[in-house]
Scaffold this active site. Structure first.
Site, PDB file in Angstrom:
ATOM      1  CD  GLU A  91      43.396  38.126  41.235  1.00  0.00           C
ATOM      2  OE1 GLU A  91      42.987  39.220  41.545  1.00  0.00           O
ATOM      3  OE2 GLU A  91      43.074  36.940  41.813  1.00  0.00           O
ATOM      4  CB  CYS A 329      41.823  29.568  50.908  1.00  0.00           C
ATOM      5  SG  CYS A 329      43.555  29.269  51.473  1.00  0.00           S
TER       6      CYS A 329
END
Ligand code: SF4
Length: 339
Positions: A91, A329
């Site tokens: 990703e 994150c």
């Protein structure tokens, strides 16, 4: 599957041209087609002889991979899913912010490092990305051409795949490649000391170290890397380098409720980082399944930031982006894809 041309450096392309019996300037011509033109096949390399093109086509593929899926967050952050040369998935996040377009690239499929707070760590390790897989994450997004910043903060630990990471930076920053300034690139690591030394010596990009707590036992409890490469060794290396110029060092700090958000942590951080011209980026924790860790509350987060700033440690809070599409994150994972 044939090896890819895309992702090779100028010296690798020159070597392969010579091996194929082609003039050595062919390497420069191929690099120009790969990185400075918008073509997608070897047959389009029109200034190469027909013989050169068929020799290349016999042994190589061009090597670009278009995204297999794109998700868009309510805040404009995009998450791209790419297939790699190993046929598994990674990703990439693209984070728009006013005029900035920051691309957060992956450096490995999964990760070996096992940090307790990270979805990628829970996925385990499935393979190394090639330099081509890394650069492809910039070349094959809709925003290619508008990208202002690149951060190696996606899946994986960049210093655990350093050869390919350094090659990707060479392609991005060389005049025969994308000619980007290395000051627009930041590589984030949990602090693998030999990798850090080599990176600082061989490249000019910025460095971000995932710190998360200054105390040995605490850090070991959430980041197994602390056993092999204690944070103090990493700090000692950093103190030997001069970061007063254009090259920046920063520290990432995910703030966990009750674990690393106290006055004791403020004191030790300011002691540990004294003398290093740096910044701490505080990051809100996005809970991942199966971890006992919790996010700190907003008041404590603000207080922690203010206390560090009062002690003279430049500290900011990073805005959370793309949480609704799991692009924030620590949330990147391709564990369930392709199973
Ligand atoms: S935080 Fe980084 S190094 Fe740690 S497991 Fe996740 S991807 Fe790997």
């Amino acid at each position: 599957m044939k090896p890819a041309l895309f992702g090779k450096t100028l010296s690798e392309l020159t070597d392969l041209a010579i091996e194929l019996g082609l003039p050595n300037f062919t390497g420069k011509q191929i690099a120009n087609w790969l990185y400075q033109q918008q073509i997608t096949s070897i047959s389009e390399m029109s200034n190469l002889s027909k013989n050169a093109r068929s020799l290349l086509e016999e042994s190589f593929e061009f090597g670009l991979h278009t995204p297999v899926k794109v998700q868009v967050s309510s805040d404009g952050t995009k998450k791209y899913l790419f297939k790699t040369h190993l046929e598994n998935f990674i990703e990439t996040a693209m984070i728009p912010d006013k005029e900035r377009r920051t691309v957060c690239v992956s450096s490995q499929v999964g990760c070996k490092m096992g940090c307790l707070f990270c979805m990628t760590g829970k996925q385990g390790f499935q393979g190394q990305l090639s330099a081509g897989d890394i650069v492809n994450q910039i070349r094959n997004i809709d925003e290619f051409g508008e990208v202002t910043n690149i951060v190696y903060m996606g899946m994986g630990e960049p210093f655990d795949n350093l050869d390919e990471v350094l090659k990707s930076i060479e392609i991005l920053t060389s005049e025969w490649g994308y000619a980007m300034s290395p000051r627009r690139i930041t590589v984030s690591s949990i602090g693998i000391t030999p990798g850090l030394v080599r990176f600082l010596n061989e490249c000019e990009a910025h460095v971000a170290i995932s710190l998360h707590t200054p105390f040995h036992e605490e850090r070991q409890s959430i980041m197994p890397v602390q056993i092999a490469y204690p944070l103090q060794e990493v700090i000692d290396v950093i103190k030997e380098w001069d970061f007063r110029g254009q090259r920046r060092i920063s520290f990432e700090y995910i703030v966990f409720h009750g674990l690393n958000d106290t006055a004791r942590h403020v004191r030790e951080l300011s002691r540990m980082l004294s003398g290093i011209p740096c910044r701490i980026n505080l990051i809100r924790f996005h809970p991942v399944p199966g971890t006992p860790l919790k996010a700190t509350d907003e008041d404590t987060l603000q207080w922690f930031k203010d206390e560090l700033n009062k002690k003279g440690v430049l500290t900011t809070i990073r805005a959370s982006r793309g949480q609704d599409i799991y692009a924030a994150c620590g949330l990147l994972s391709t564990k369930t894809i392709g199973q």
